[in-house]
Enzyme design. Sequence first.
Site, PDB file in Angstrom:
ATOM      1  CE  LYS A  48      -5.208  -1.287  -2.037  1.00  0.00           C
ATOM      2  NZ  LYS A  48      -4.844  -0.221  -0.831  1.00  0.00           N
ATOM      3  CB  THR A  70      -1.994   6.602   2.007  1.00  0.00           C
ATOM      4  OG1 THR A  70      -1.885   7.149   0.835  1.00  0.00           O
ATOM      5  CG2 THR A  70      -2.061   7.650   3.144  1.00  0.00           C
ATOM      6  CG  ASP A  98      -3.324   7.998  -2.540  1.00  0.00           C
ATOM      7  OD1 ASP A  98      -4.584   8.332  -1.891  1.00  0.00           O
ATOM      8  OD2 ASP A  98      -2.443   7.743  -1.753  1.00  0.00           O
ATOM      9  CG  ASP A 110      -1.817   1.242   1.340  1.00  0.00           C
ATOM     10  OD1 ASP A 110      -2.275   1.665   0.173  1.00  0.00           O
ATOM     11  OD2 ASP A 110      -2.040   1.772   2.418  1.00  0.00           O
TER      12      ASP A 110
END
Length: 1204
Positions: free
Chosen positions: A822, A456, A684, A454
């Site tokens: 994901k 963030t 994002d 990931d």
Amino acid sequence: MISERDSETTLEEDSQPNDEVVPYSDDETEDELDSRQPGAEPGPHPASRDTEDSRDPGKKDCSWQVKANDQHFYEQPSFKRTIFLCFKKSKYAGNAIKTCKYNPITFLPLNLFEQFKRAANFYFLVLLILQSIPQISTLSWFTTLVPLLLVLGVTAVKDLVDDIARYRMDKEINNRTCDVIKDGRFKATKWKDIKVGDIIRLKKNAFVPADILLLSSSEPNSLCYVETAELDGETNLKFKMALEVTHRYLQEESALADFDGLVECEEPNNRLDKFTGTLSWRNSKYPLDADKILLRGCKMRNTDFCHGMVIFAGADTKIMKNSGRTRFKRTKIDSLMNYMVYTIIVVLILLSAGLAIGHTYWEQQLGNSSWYLYDAEDSSPAYRGFLNFWGYIIVLNTMVPISLYVSVEMIRFGQSYFINWDLQMYYAEKDTAAKARTTTLNEQLGQIQYIFSDKTGTLTQNIMTFKKCCINGQRYGDCRDAAGQLQSHPEQVDFSWNMYADGKFLFYDHYLIEQIKSGKEPEIHKFFFLLAICHTVMADTSDGQLHYQAASPDEGALVTAARNFGYVFLSRTQNTITISEMGIERTYDVLAILDFNSDRKRMSVIGKLIACREKATCVSGMCKGSWAQEFTAVCQFESTEEETPSCTLLLGATAIEDKLQDGVPETISKLSKADIKIWVLTGDKKETAENIGFSCELLTQDTTICYGEDISALLQTRLENQRNRAGSSPHSSLRMSEPFFQDSKDRALIITGSWLNEILLEKKKKKKKLKLKFPRTAEEKKKQTEKRRRAEAYKEQQQQNFVDLASECRAVICCRVTPKQKAMVVEMVKKYKKAITLAIGDGANDVNMIKTAHIGVGISGQEGMQAVMSSDYSFGQFRYLQRLLLVHGRWSYIRMCKFLRYFFYKNFAFTLAHIWYSFFNGFSAQTAYEDWFITVYNVLYSSLPVLLVGLFDQDVSDKLSLRFPRLYVLGQRDLLFNYKKFFISLLHGTVTSLIIFFIPYGAYLQSMGQDGEAPADYQSFAVTTASSLIFVVNFQIGLDTSYWTFINAFSVFGSIAIYFGITFDFHSAGIHVLFPALFHFTGTAPNALRQPYHWLTIILSTAICLLPVVAQRFLFLTIWPSECDKIQRNRRKYLQEEQQWKRRQSAFRRGVSARRSAYAFSHQRGYADLISSGRGIRKRRAPLDAVLAAGDTGPGHTGSPWSC
């Protein structure tokens, strides 16, 4: 391409994927997608449609009924379900949580049942039963019982310790308390005693104990602010609001005690953002949705108290429904080890069958004529051979090592504690230590080929900081003094002049402060005025301190920056906002707020002046003009993305930093050198993800970046070539080995979630508005089946091509992806590359990915503990990943491989001596050793040294492991443990068994002892062979040890000493007198080992076994040294250089790239609707006529829209 299409069409199949939006929600249904179609028929608003549906329970299957304050209601027969035969239980779960598996009564039977489900344990249980049959067994029963009890006992203790930890965690949660209405009053009650239908009261900062319907709260309009970090990983506050009727009438304790409403809603499910139901009360029905439900796991914030009614409890809550079944993860070595054990069992059966045939032949040729072997049983040779088959199964059972599995568990358990105790993985700032949450995957850490991360909170700190700004063309934020001159040594700005300043805010440009204080630059005033007024932040004052609650951390960073520079946001009401401008407090009228959305990429506050702060490619601006004119301009402005109204005045721009965590570039660099591919999967924006890629050095200026449209074209071309090749040659495979890129350029792939769905054919299907036609003939059914099969094959081939293409890139960044995507990407790499994967994240949106990968790592960050709770390993910072893999993972893999190779070797060397002895005893299944030696060989005589090697051995130090990441490739390529190594160990054990058997046999064939007696009796021969074996296997592990300590030396020589001590005790006359039936070798060891001839034989056997190994090691070390050997040889030089090593300069330098940050403003809607409606503003209750009178001064009143 497949010419035939399914009867369903994909959603917006003719349109290009949108890089700016996240794909559909994982929970969206086809009907919901249909409602979003541009060309959909006009109809009621989705919200109103949901309301209409919710009024009719039958539409949404609202069969779950909950009545307040009435526990007798749930005793109706219709609410019971049969659990066993005629026993029934309420379908409403209690609120107690149970994750432990055992209780004092069920522990022993359940644990034994689970252990005997393992093939190895059940196999030895069968052997124990066979050993109790005298006609079959030539071994005593205790030779199997003692090791089996030891294995079962150690495993049971480990399971008990783990279950006690789970029980304590359950107890701590179940014993939390909250207030529940009982007997008409609120009383403190434990969570485990809460029931469906109870009315509860929660206080500020308390966790919600169950899924409850919000009835009222201390806030205006019964708003309730909650933090959902435990559910979705988001730390920003969300608000819930009660029904108006419950807000009005259910504020007092007595009213809540008399409340008798009935809720009819959906059955318990795992959809966190969906709820459909109806409240029936006082002959009226009120629709319920997710905005009125507080879920278990949420935390109360900014709300003094609230009241609620329990709808779902315990296992029926949505968070428990989402927990799902944890996937059982096994290491690659585990699977390989099991196959090798199966191979050993097959070899054991074949050998036993061959020896049984040999006994049958021997009985036919010699047994019948040997009168001294007559046992008074006239059995046929075939029957005797059959019995001997089972006898050899028992004698040779040590080829399948019973202690192997428990030894492996002990090593993994110890290695897990080494990870927990590693101070170099301790994050002092948050007092967070590394934690191995599983003990079964350690060696797999040394075989990772792909890392999915990931962004963030994992690569970045997820803490937004205002760093710089540009106002009227002048840049501020560099280290400058009050005169504007650059400083070599940064000095922090003193904000003591500002009573509202945040002490945590750091800034080093004194020149900006001087400009603000002087007031000579009006643009600076306007700039910070906009930052202080154009937002949806909520202010809260507690303990005399001003606190902000923002919809996103970046918005909070901007308002906090303005606060420190003297423009302080103080409070707001529905129509006003109060700020302090350089100490002067002013209140402004707010006519309207246009909240942020992904289309406009900006938010606006509208009045006589319109303050417009823009995102991404937009800038901050300020418009002048009348209300009507500017409202029209903004309406036009709202429909555009890139254009800025001509009436705006450009003021400047802000630079907000979501800083990388310490050591991220170095960690990624080292992992890349270890031949580990790193993919970043984030929600994002594409520009943000790309900039982070450059910052953490996944991307460089020389990297050629491929985007979704480029990849789609390449994959389309490859698929057409594959189909043409398959069409020209019916027997050819669709698989092509040619690379996608012919040159050797450094490439990276950046793809959005929309393009990912487009390429992988994962787009949601939209049903045609036509009546379905079902095939009526067998031919039509066959065609439809064939078409579906070809579509699936096409989809699978496309996904495989995508994985192959992505694997040719040095880095892959997937942005704007959902949690489901994901997990899908991870699953594809596992499926098509057969690679070992690791997923690392810090939020609840990473849980699916973490559970899907072979190894899941959670970071204790800003987004709650959901990722950590679902992970296999956890720590505080991304940089610790390099130590987890390159040090602990590599060491664990090397240790486990060395342990397994040696374990198989020593068991083969020990067991195969029985086979050579069979050629001299008529294949009668007699043992070559004493029974007690067979019993304790794997437990005491040879276990400790190899266990210590499995725990402590290291070929190079941790510093050298980090400095030379290429050493890691051994595990990726399975070079240290595979079938080749297994058969080498088998061959080595076979040769050793031949030597330790035939050297004593030849030495004793024609010999005489010092006392004139021949030393060649069976018992003396067994002692000599056993002694030779003990010396050989213990010295062999000494040769295999790379890291010598006092403990290793003590274990090797101590094991030999233990052997002789126990052997002399077992062969003493005293123990024979006590247990004459169990100890038969009375006086053998003292008699045999006092003669030098025996010792010379033992030394000769040991030397012949070990000298070739020493010669081979020396030859390879001198002529063909491995990379590890070279590093060991020069380790002192490397350690000296290590002290002078400096971090290489970052590849991301100022002025090199013109890429802009796109993570400047919120990615979600703020509180604008809530503020504008006034529902979230605390205010005094006023009479109705006063409210109506206030409403007359609307946008059309004459007066300045901005007033002080």
